[in-house]
Design an enzyme around this catalytic site. Structure first.
Site, mmCIF file in Angstrom:
data_model
loop_
_atom_site.group_PDB
_atom_site.id
_atom_site.type_symbol
_atom_site.label_atom_id
_atom_site.label_comp_id
_atom_site.label_asym_id
_atom_site.label_seq_id
_atom_site.Cartn_x
_atom_site.Cartn_y
_atom_site.Cartn_z
ATOM 1 N N ARG A 128 44.425 50.535 119.716
ATOM 2 C CA ARG A 128 45.430 51.473 119.180
ATOM 3 C C ARG A 128 46.700 51.372 120.013
ATOM 4 N NH1 ARG A 128 45.233 56.183 120.922
ATOM 5 N NH2 ARG A 128 43.009 56.560 120.589
ATOM 6 N N TYR A 153 64.333 55.962 98.417
ATOM 7 C CA TYR A 153 63.014 55.527 97.960
ATOM 8 C C TYR A 153 62.166 56.784 97.718
ATOM 9 C CZ TYR A 153 58.328 53.624 98.117
ATOM 10 O OH TYR A 153 57.032 53.313 97.825
ATOM 11 N N ASP A 190 67.204 52.269 106.824
ATOM 12 C CA ASP A 190 66.101 51.582 106.155
ATOM 13 C C ASP A 190 66.680 50.260 105.647
ATOM 14 O OD1 ASP A 190 64.237 50.586 104.318
ATOM 15 O OD2 ASP A 190 63.526 52.584 103.767
ATOM 16 N N LYS A 231 57.470 44.578 101.836
ATOM 17 C CA LYS A 231 58.407 43.970 100.886
ATOM 18 C C LYS A 231 58.816 42.577 101.372
ATOM 19 C CE LYS A 231 57.720 48.018 99.184
ATOM 20 N NZ LYS A 231 58.585 49.171 99.364
HETATM 21 C C1 LIG Z 1 58.459 50.564 99.754
HETATM 22 C C2 LIG Z 1 59.527 51.221 100.500
HETATM 23 C C3 LIG Z 1 59.238 52.167 101.490
HETATM 24 C C4 LIG Z 1 57.820 52.624 101.785
HETATM 25 O O1 LIG Z 1 57.070 51.600 102.368
HETATM 26 P P1 LIG Z 1 55.473 51.417 102.185
HETATM 27 O O2 LIG Z 1 55.200 50.153 102.897
HETATM 28 O O3 LIG Z 1 55.210 51.359 100.714
HETATM 29 O O4 LIG Z 1 54.831 52.595 102.811
HETATM 30 C C5 LIG Z 1 60.292 52.699 102.191
HETATM 31 N N1 LIG Z 1 61.565 52.329 101.947
HETATM 32 C C6 LIG Z 1 61.878 51.428 101.000
HETATM 33 C C7 LIG Z 1 63.303 51.065 100.768
HETATM 34 C C8 LIG Z 1 60.878 50.842 100.244
HETATM 35 O O5 LIG Z 1 61.193 49.963 99.297
#
Ligand SMILES: *Cc1c(COP(=O)(O)O)cnc(C)c1O
Length: 380
Positions: free
Chosen positions: A47, A101, A173, A198
């Site tokens: 962890r 998001y 982000d 992504k």
């Molecule tokens: C998918 C996404 C998230 C969340 O991420 P997860 O891996 O699905 O938990 C946050 N911000 C953006 C811009 C995203 O496309």
């Protein structure tokens, strides 16, 4: 330091001195032998740190911010955002992008609001509007650049300047453009966060999240949270992510090339009333993104002229797949109003332009002729 493409291509390749393994080993070990009392190999319990995850984190820290930066890998993008949101305390105000998001919005509204953190949503592409939300309580600005699904572009440098003057953090982000195209830490942001599910992973095979900062005090706090709350990325998923990262620059270049061609093609289509792609000169964020980033990404949203078409399009595509998520080598199509942004109130959605005629494409690496032909056949 090696250039970015070299760093990524060889991530983990020189780690195993004993065998010379070129692929980073997956360390399936929850615990590690101590050489003696008060001694550690650097690994005690997974962890806290695991070698496969450490190599991933070191690679990402170097890729995003150079030597002073530290990266932390979490079990999902939302777990990374959750760890960051826990840095704040009751009474703090967080200003966030209004077309956020959906999952981030849900986390803020349905969980952190209960703990007394105040969230204010604003069009972060409008810097003056952002500044108006800066009360004495403002503790952070959370921006998605470009935003999702309308691809609005916030001016990271100006916002980070204004926030810093208020003593507030800027959190970006960077999921849509990645450090290959946009470098928020260099523009003044304090923390960069990713859904690594992504583009970083890129193959629709792993769910993961990353937080990166170059500020030692913030790194200390995020690292503490990662270990104390424990939403870590496991060794197998760390390895999948490391492997994905090796080809990120190649994938992204091809995806962008396809996205640009598809956006142009859509803009000429008679059934398409609006195309949202910041690479198009007519997009309101085009000039800013040209200055702030080195590319426009591979997300394209568009509106058709009749909501009745949506069902047929989603059922009829043969190359695009009707699925949520984005950033993988496979092209996906989704209907944001129902799929990814369902947690945003209908009136807010409508005002933001996330309407029942809007579709979002995540453009992959397939042959562009197949992608255009596929849409041609359903846009009738
Ligand atoms: C998918 C996404 C998230 C969340 O991420 P997860 O891996 O699905 O938990 C946050 N911000 C953006 C811009 C995203 O496309």
């Amino acid at each position: 330091m090696a250039k970015l493409d070299t760093l990524l291509a060889q991530a983990g390749s020189r780690w195993d001195e004993k065998t010379g393994a070129v692929s980073m080993p997956v360390y399936y070990s929850s615990t590690f032998r101590h050489p003696g009392l008060g001694q550690s190999t650097g690994y005690d319990y997974s962890r806290t740190a695991n070698p496969t995850r450490s190599v991933l984190e070191q690679t990402l820290a170097l890729a995003e911010g150079g030597t002073p930066a530290r990266a932390f890998a979490f079990s999902s993008g939302l777990a990374a955002i959750d760890a960051i949101a826990r840095l704040f305390k009751p009474g703090d105000r967080i200003v966030a992008t209004e077309d956020l998001y959906g999952g981030t919005y849900r986390l803020f509204e349905k969980i952190f609001r209960l703990y007394g953190i105040e969230f204010v949503y604003v069009n972060t592409a409008d810097t003056a509007a952002v500044q108006q939300t800066f009360t004495a309580e403002v503790a952070a600005v959370f921006v998605e650049v470009p935003s999702n699904p309308l691809l609005n572009v916030a001016d990271i440098r100006t916002i980070a300047d204004l926030a810093a003057r208020k003593g507030a953090l800027t959190i970006v982000d960077n999921t849509f453009l990645t450090f290959c195209r946009q470098r928020p830490l260099e523009l003044g942001a304090d923390i960069v966060v990713y859904s690594a599910t992504k583009y970083l992973g890129g193959h629709d095979d792993v769910v993961a999240g990353i937080a990166i900062t170059a500020k030692p005090d913030l790194a200390e706090k995020i690292g503490f949270m990662q270990n104390a709350a424990g939403a870590i990325l496991g060794p197998q998923d760390s390895w999948l992510l490391l492997r994905g990262l090796k080809t990120l620059p190649l994938r992204l270049a091809r995806q962008e090339e396809n996205a640009r061609a598809l956006a142009r093609w859509l803009a000429r289509h008679p059934r398409v009333t609006n195309v949202f792609y910041p690479g198009l000169p007519e997009h309101p964020g085009h000039e800013l993104l040209k200055r702030q980033a080195s590319g426009f990404g591979a997300m394209v949203s568009f509106e058709v002229d009749d909501p009745e078409m949506i069902k047929g399009i989603l059922a009829g595509v043969q190359v695009f797949m009707f699925a949520e998520s984005l950033g993988g080598v496979e092209s996906l199509i989704t209907f944001p109003a129902v799929q990814t942004h369902a947690d945003i109130a209908p009136d807010v959605r409508e005002r933001l332009g996330i309407n029942n005629r809007l579709l979002r494409l995540s453009v992959g690496i397939e042959d562009i002729d197949d992608l255009c032909r596929d849409l041609e056949e359903v846009l009738t």
